[in-house]
Design a protein around this motif. Structure first.
Motif, PDB file in Angstrom:
ATOM      1  N   GLU A  40       0.801  -1.223   0.000  1.00 28.34           N
ATOM      2  CA  GLU A  40       0.000   0.000   0.000  1.00 28.34           C
ATOM      3  C   GLU A  40       0.836   1.276   0.000  1.00 28.34           C
ATOM      4  OE1 GLU A  40      -3.592   0.396   0.076  1.00 28.34           O
ATOM      5  OE2 GLU A  40      -3.287  -1.593  -0.769  1.00 28.34           O
ATOM      6  N   VAL A  41       1.916   1.307   0.754  1.00 27.18           N
ATOM      7  CA  VAL A  41       2.692   2.546   0.927  1.00 27.18           C
ATOM      8  C   VAL A  41       4.179   2.227   0.940  1.00 27.18           C
ATOM      9  CG1 VAL A  41       0.857   3.733   2.200  1.00 27.18           C
ATOM     10  CG2 VAL A  41       2.566   2.399   3.461  1.00 27.18           C
ATOM     11  N   GLY A  42       4.998   3.280   1.018  1.00 29.38           N
ATOM     12  CA  GLY A  42       6.431   3.109   1.177  1.00 29.38           C
ATOM     13  C   GLY A  42       7.244   3.305  -0.073  1.00 29.38           C
ATOM     14  N   SER A  43       6.602   3.327  -1.236  1.00 27.13           N
ATOM     15  CA  SER A  43       7.299   3.580  -2.490  1.00 27.13           C
ATOM     16  C   SER A  43       6.314   4.221  -3.459  1.00 27.13           C
ATOM     17  CB  SER A  43       7.887   2.292  -3.068  1.00 27.13           C
ATOM     18  OG  SER A  43       6.855   1.387  -3.417  1.00 27.13           O
ATOM     19  N   LEU A  44       6.769   4.478  -4.682  1.00 28.59           N
ATOM     20  CA  LEU A  44       5.963   5.250  -5.638  1.00 28.59           C
ATOM     21  C   LEU A  44       5.409   4.390  -6.757  1.00 28.59           C
ATOM     22  CD1 LEU A  44       8.136   8.492  -5.887  1.00 28.59           C
ATOM     23  CD2 LEU A  44       6.271   7.957  -4.314  1.00 28.59           C
ATOM     24  N   GLY A  45       5.155   3.125  -6.487  1.00 27.14           N
ATOM     25  CA  GLY A  45       4.565   2.263  -7.499  1.00 27.14           C
ATOM     26  C   GLY A  45       3.161   2.701  -7.872  1.00 27.14           C
ATOM     27  N   VAL A  46       2.845   2.591  -9.152  1.00 23.26           N
ATOM     28  CA  VAL A  46       1.499   2.938  -9.621  1.00 23.26           C
ATOM     29  C   VAL A  46       0.472   2.054  -8.910  1.00 23.26           C
ATOM     30  CG1 VAL A  46      -0.040   2.938 -11.613  1.00 23.26           C
ATOM     31  CG2 VAL A  46       2.305   3.780 -11.842  1.00 23.26           C
ATOM     32  N   GLY A  47      -0.559   2.680  -8.384  1.00 23.77           N
ATOM     33  CA  GLY A  47      -1.599   1.982  -7.644  1.00 23.77           C
ATOM     34  C   GLY A  47      -1.434   2.063  -6.146  1.00 23.77           C
ATOM     35  N   LYS A  48      -0.268   2.493  -5.670  1.00 27.79           N
ATOM     36  CA  LYS A  48      -0.083   2.617  -4.227  1.00 27.79           C
ATOM     37  C   LYS A  48      -0.740   3.886  -3.704  1.00 27.79           C
ATOM     38  CE  LYS A  48       3.842  -0.330  -3.328  1.00 27.79           C
ATOM     39  NZ  LYS A  48       5.062  -0.499  -2.518  1.00 27.79           N
ATOM     40  N   ARG A  49      -0.991   3.897  -2.413  1.00 30.64           N
ATOM     41  CA  ARG A  49      -1.560   5.075  -1.778  1.00 30.64           C
ATOM     42  C   ARG A  49      -0.640   6.275  -1.987  1.00 30.64           C
ATOM     43  NH1 ARG A  49      -6.868   3.989   0.048  1.00 30.64           N
ATOM     44  NH2 ARG A  49      -6.907   1.856   0.890  1.00 30.64           N
ATOM     45  N   ALA A  50      -1.243   7.412  -2.246  1.00 34.99           N
ATOM     46  CA  ALA A  50      -0.463   8.621  -2.505  1.00 34.99           C
ATOM     47  C   ALA A  50      -0.085   9.290  -1.194  1.00 34.99           C
ATOM     48  CB  ALA A  50      -1.234   9.576  -3.406  1.00 34.99           C
ATOM     49  N   ASP A  51       0.794   8.630  -0.452  1.00 36.17           N
ATOM     50  CA  ASP A  51       1.386   9.190   0.762  1.00 36.17           C
ATOM     51  C   ASP A  51       2.759   9.725   0.366  1.00 36.17           C
ATOM     52  OD1 ASP A  51      -0.848   8.057   1.871  1.00 36.17           O
ATOM     53  OD2 ASP A  51       0.219   6.844   3.351  1.00 36.17           O
ATOM     54  N   LEU A  52       2.873  11.037   0.245  1.00 40.15           N
ATOM     55  CA  LEU A  52       4.045  11.653  -0.359  1.00 40.15           C
ATOM     56  C   LEU A  52       4.566  12.803   0.484  1.00 40.15           C
ATOM     57  CD1 LEU A  52       2.669  11.889  -4.019  1.00 40.15           C
ATOM     58  CD2 LEU A  52       4.158  10.108  -3.096  1.00 40.15           C
ATOM     59  N   VAL A  53       5.863  13.067   0.334  1.00 40.21           N
ATOM     60  CA  VAL A  53       6.510  14.186   1.003  1.00 40.21           C
ATOM     61  C   VAL A  53       7.283  14.991  -0.031  1.00 40.21           C
ATOM     62  CG1 VAL A  53       8.234  14.869   2.708  1.00 40.21           C
ATOM     63  CG2 VAL A  53       6.713  12.964   3.192  1.00 40.21           C
ATOM     64  N   LEU A  54       7.153  16.315   0.031  1.00 36.54           N
ATOM     65  CA  LEU A  54       7.909  17.222  -0.821  1.00 36.54           C
ATOM     66  C   LEU A  54       8.831  18.058   0.056  1.00 36.54           C
ATOM     67  CD1 LEU A  54       5.385  16.427  -2.562  1.00 36.54           C
ATOM     68  CD2 LEU A  54       5.622  18.649  -3.677  1.00 36.54           C
ATOM     69  N   LEU A  55      10.133  17.967  -0.228  1.00 36.18           N
ATOM     70  CA  LEU A  55      11.136  18.726   0.510  1.00 36.18           C
ATOM     71  C   LEU A  55      11.635  19.887  -0.335  1.00 36.18           C
ATOM     72  CD1 LEU A  55      13.382  15.797   1.824  1.00 36.18           C
ATOM     73  CD2 LEU A  55      11.333  16.748   2.891  1.00 36.18           C
ATOM     74  N   ARG A  56      11.909  21.031   0.288  1.00 34.83           N
ATOM     75  CA  ARG A  56      12.443  22.191  -0.410  1.00 34.83           C
ATOM     76  C   ARG A  56      13.918  21.963  -0.756  1.00 34.83           C
ATOM     77  NH1 ARG A  56       9.708  27.065  -0.592  1.00 34.83           N
ATOM     78  NH2 ARG A  56      11.401  27.458  -2.073  1.00 34.83           N
ATOM     79  N   ALA A  57      14.165  21.614  -2.009  1.00 33.99           N
ATOM     80  CA  ALA A  57      15.536  21.329  -2.439  1.00 33.99           C
ATOM     81  C   ALA A  57      16.380  22.579  -2.556  1.00 33.99           C
ATOM     82  CB  ALA A  57      15.518  20.596  -3.779  1.00 33.99           C
ATOM     83  N   ASP A  58      15.740  23.757  -2.562  1.00 30.76           N
ATOM     84  CA  ASP A  58      16.499  25.011  -2.677  1.00 30.76           C
ATOM     85  C   ASP A  58      16.829  25.611  -1.318  1.00 30.76           C
ATOM     86  OD1 ASP A  58      13.942  25.707  -1.985  1.00 30.76           O
ATOM     87  OD2 ASP A  58      13.662  27.208  -3.556  1.00 30.76           O
ATOM     88  N   ALA A  59      16.579  24.866  -0.235  1.00 28.66           N
ATOM     89  CA  ALA A  59      16.949  25.341   1.094  1.00 28.66           C
ATOM     90  C   ALA A  59      18.464  25.325   1.245  1.00 28.66           C
ATOM     91  CB  ALA A  59      16.306  24.457   2.162  1.00 28.66           C
TER      92      ALA A  59
END
Length: 449
Positions: free
Chosen positions: A367-386
């Motif tokens: 269900e979670v833990g990676s970005l495979g198609v069909g998995k739950r969209a539990d995502l984190v976006l980090l500011r790479a320009d920090a």
């Protein structure tokens, strides 16, 4: 309880530096992620965008690192109102002050506040899934309060129903049955249940058997602390001898176990959650990450107790990475050959433990833990320009593990729904939660004596 109150949006995260974690961590620059109905619908470069599709929200991720939400495989969320209450305490001091003194004073309202504060703290730092080892079930009302807080926060959670360590009268099988029926009608809900008994290291065999058979009766996985003694010096062997060694069990810590016990965990299909910051500060024994990798055991990371250590996954990843360079055979549960072969981890190994492997340890790997198609969209976006991350291009995985911190977390999605945007938690009454936490601290007398 448990009904989601908001429509799940369709989202396109455009042009991010995407890090997937399965089967192994890999970086995909300038990549899009499409989210539909709470799940990942597509991942790739320049996904087609229909300008007439007014139902699609496009998020500019070109200055972001996009990765799966972190998975905290072991944490006592109810202790959220006890942050830093036992920083300098030994393990015995923690047991005496936190579990022996303060825990018994918790009302259901205190548990609700602690769980809510703890879950929001997780989300704020990019932890989207948590195993809540809740050994404060003094009554069914305590349980109801804890579970309600998990739903209210918006986090994905495995609620581990745990018995209070120093109150045998609260070890009530009927309360567990009631909780299973009342609060967890669906096995695929965002909040699910496990049984978190005291276990063979600390309780007599007859109590262990009762607990494991109860878990089987209710169809619940088991999460349990393990060590060499004081009751069973070989707790995994003790489970095997009783016919209780089953796949899907999550063992916590285990620093003092010999490699023969780890082999039994691996052979049985169990997993281990380690909490490197707590294990170091309370001197549980030599670091575990390298030994577990060598044994082929699925391993998750956890913060454990914010009474004594940081609650964010960045701190846990760094603790695991740095401590893995210590030769575990010298001081603790290894076989004593002293060679340390294969113990040291790489940043990618640690990131996988904090995501895909942690999810698998909790039985949520599909269900979670990676970005495979069909998995739950539990995502984190980090500011790479920090400042602390830029320029991230040299080694994005290494940067996330060794340089990032909670202040870099810009956006957090759970089931495709934003719980944090623009660096701000979207929980509506955060001030009220903080006020309740301060009141609970005063009432509990949790300040330093």
């Amino acid at each position: 309880m448990g009904n989601e109150r908001h429509h799940t949006p369709r989202l396109l995260l455009r042009g991010g530096l995407v890090i997937d974690t399965a089967p192994h961590p890999v970086v995909h620059p300038h990549t899009d992620v499409l989210v539909e109905a709470g799940r990942i619908a597509a991942v790739g470069r320049d996904l087609p965008l229909d300008d007439s599709d007014t139902g699609l929200e496009v998020i500019d991720a070109r200055t972001m690192v996009v990765l799966p939400g972190f998975v905290d495989a072991h944490r006592h969320l109810w202790q959220g109102v006890l942050r830093s209450a036992a920083v300098d305490a030994s393990l015995d001091g923690y047991f005496s002050r936190v579990l022996g003194d303060l825990a018994g004073r918790f009302t259901p309202a205190d548990v609700h506040t602690g769980n809510l504060l703890g879950a929001l703290d997780c989300l704020d730092s990019g932890i989207t899934t948590v195993q809540d080892f809740s050994h404060v079930q003094y009554s069914p009302e305590h349980t109801a309060a804890a579970v309600e807080a998990l739903w209210e926060a918006g986090i994905r959670a495995v609620f581990g129903y745990g018995y209070p360590v120093f109150d045998e009268s609260a070890r009530q099988a009927d309360w567990v049955r009631k909780a299973r029926t009342a609060h967890f009608p669906s096995r695929d809900a965002r909040v699910t249940m496990a049984l978190a008994p005291v276990g063979p290291s600390f309780t007599p065999p007859e109590a262990v058997r009762e607990d494991w058979l109860l878990a089987r009766e209710l169809g619940l996985p088991v999460a349990v602390h393990v060590s060499a003694g004081p009751v069973a010096m070989r707790p995994i062997t003790a489970l095997r001898e009783q016919g209780l060694l089953t796949a899907g069990t999550l063992y916590v810590h285990g620093n003092s176990l010999p490699d023969s016990e780890l082999r039994l965990i691996a052979e049985s299909g169990g997993a281990v959650a380690i909490t490197p910051a707590i294990e170091a500060s309370m001197r549980f024994g030599a670091p575990m990450a390298g030994r577990l990798r060598r044994a082929g055991i699925t391993t998750g990371l956890g913060a454990d107790a914010v009474t004594s250590a940081p609650g964010d996954m960045f701190s846990q990843m760094r603790a695991a990475l740095m401590s893995s360079h210590f030769d575990g055979d010298r001081d603790g549960g290894g076989d004593g050959d002293g060679d340390g072969d294969g113990l040291a981890l790489k940043a990618a190994d640690v990131l996988r433990m904090a995501t895909a492997e942690g999810a698998a340890a909790l039985g949520l790997g599909e269900e979670v833990g990676s970005l495979g198609v069909g998995k739950r969209a539990d995502l984190v976006l980090l500011r790479a320009d920090a400042l602390n991350l830029a320029p991230v291009a040299h080694d994005p995985i290494g940067a996330v593990v060794t340089a990032a911190h909670p202040g870099n977390v810009d956006t957090v999605l759970v089931d495709g729904r934003a719980v944090k945007r623009g660096g701000r938690l979207l929980y509506e009454n955060l001030g009220g939660v903080l006020a309740e936490a301060h009141r609970a601290t005063e009432r509990l007398g949790a300040s330093s004596p």
